[in-house]
Write an enzyme that holds these catalytic residues in place. Structure first.
Site, short mmCIF file in Angstrom:
data_model
loop_
_atom_site.label_atom_id
_atom_site.label_comp_id
_atom_site.label_asym_id
_atom_site.label_seq_id
_atom_site.Cartn_x
_atom_site.Cartn_y
_atom_site.Cartn_z
N TYR A 154 67.69 -3.89 -68.48
CA TYR A 154 66.53 -4.57 -69.07
C TYR A 154 65.28 -3.71 -68.97
CZ TYR A 154 63.27 -8.49 -69.86
OH TYR A 154 62.28 -9.32 -70.34
N LYS A 158 63.08 -2.27 -72.08
CA LYS A 158 61.67 -2.63 -72.27
C LYS A 158 60.75 -1.42 -72.18
CE LYS A 158 62.25 -7.01 -73.04
NZ LYS A 158 61.90 -7.59 -74.35
#
Ligand code: NAP
Length: 246
Positions: A154, A158
């Protein structure tokens, strides 16, 4: 105001995306409420917008599939003639410590969070260049700025969104198109509801304001970045995190 602006919000059936859709519509935008699996919830968002006097339409699309994302953008341009605002909000987590993270966990998160944003930007860029205007807003995360244990996939996705935002901003800067990233901290949604009380308490202790944010905190910033008033802001990463990443 965003009167009659055409806005596509990905992952708008719940959480932050839902709030962004409702907020943009309340300012006059016609909102395409994109979803992947939650058809009924996307229709609820449309209903809420229409009952408040706004305009919206729910459209299914798995943004991680390039061809499907192209179909979504083609459909919107054909029907509405343009896309003024693209909010890349669709996102997933598959949290595990690195030792337990599978290749599938990594690929799924990159495909949705990073490639999904690429797909949508790529598939609307020609139209925005033709229009000589556009606002692209990518939802990143404090995890992409600071890194977060248990979120190698993640955090990478991002952080990737931030690099992509800056590159797109540079390419489009002379063409009337802005591209910015919003980096929320921990916001109360289904994504964070699954965290245990202990983890929530640990996180809260790292937030200077000592509380999680609300979806409205993120939606208000997105609405500003989508507005005429934000026309000289591009390539920025703006935190909405109670001071977590300062
Ligand atoms: P959420 O409540 O889990 O909602 C996720 C949304 O993304 C849903 O509408 C879901 O649609 C959609 N989605 C997932 N995969 C998709 C795909 N392949 N194609 C299209 N739509 C897809 O999440 P959230 O907390 O609102 O998060 C929204 C965004 O903010 C994400 O990018 C997330 O990473 C980011 N963010 C959240 C937080 C937080 O604390 N909550 C913090 C920082 C950043 P369906 O239900 O139809 O599958």
């Amino acid at each position: 105001m965003l009167t009659d602006k055409i806005a596509v919000v990905t992952g708008a059936s719940r959480g932050i995306g839902r709030e962004i859709a409702v907020t943009l519509a309340s300012k006059g935008a016609v909102v395409i409420v994109n979803y992947n699996g939650s058809a009924a919830r996307a229709e609820e968002v449309v209903k809420e917008i229409e009952e408040a006097g706004g305009k919206a339409e729910a459209v299914q699309c798995n943004v991680s599939e390039f061809a499907k994302s192209a179909e979504l953008m083609d459909y919107v341009v054909k029907k509405y003639g343009r896309v003024d605002i693209l909010v890349n909000n669709a996102g997933i987590t598959r949290d595990h410590l690195l030792m337990k993270m599978s290749e599938e966990d990594f690929d799924a998160v990159i495909d949705t969070n990073l490639k999904g944003a690429f797909n949508c930007i790529k598939n609307i860029s020609r139209q925005m260049l033709k229009q000589k205007s556009g606002r692209i807003i990518n939802i990143s995360s404090v995890s992409g700025v600071m890194g977060n244990a248990g979120q190698v996939n993640y955090s990478a996705s991002k952080a990737g969104v931030i690099g992509m935002t800056k590159a797109v901003a540079r390419e489009m800067a002379t063409r009337g198109i802005t591209c910015n990233a919003v980096a929320p901290g921990f916001i109360v949604t289904e994504m964070t509801d699954v965290l245990s009380d202990t983890i929530k308490e640990n996180i809260t202790n790292q937030i200077p304001m000592r509380r999680f944010g609300q979806t409205k905190d993120v939606a208000n910033l997105v609405a500003f970045l989508a507005s005429e008033e934000a026309g000289y802001i591009t390539g920025q990463v703006v935190g909405v995190d109670g001071g977590m990443a300062m």
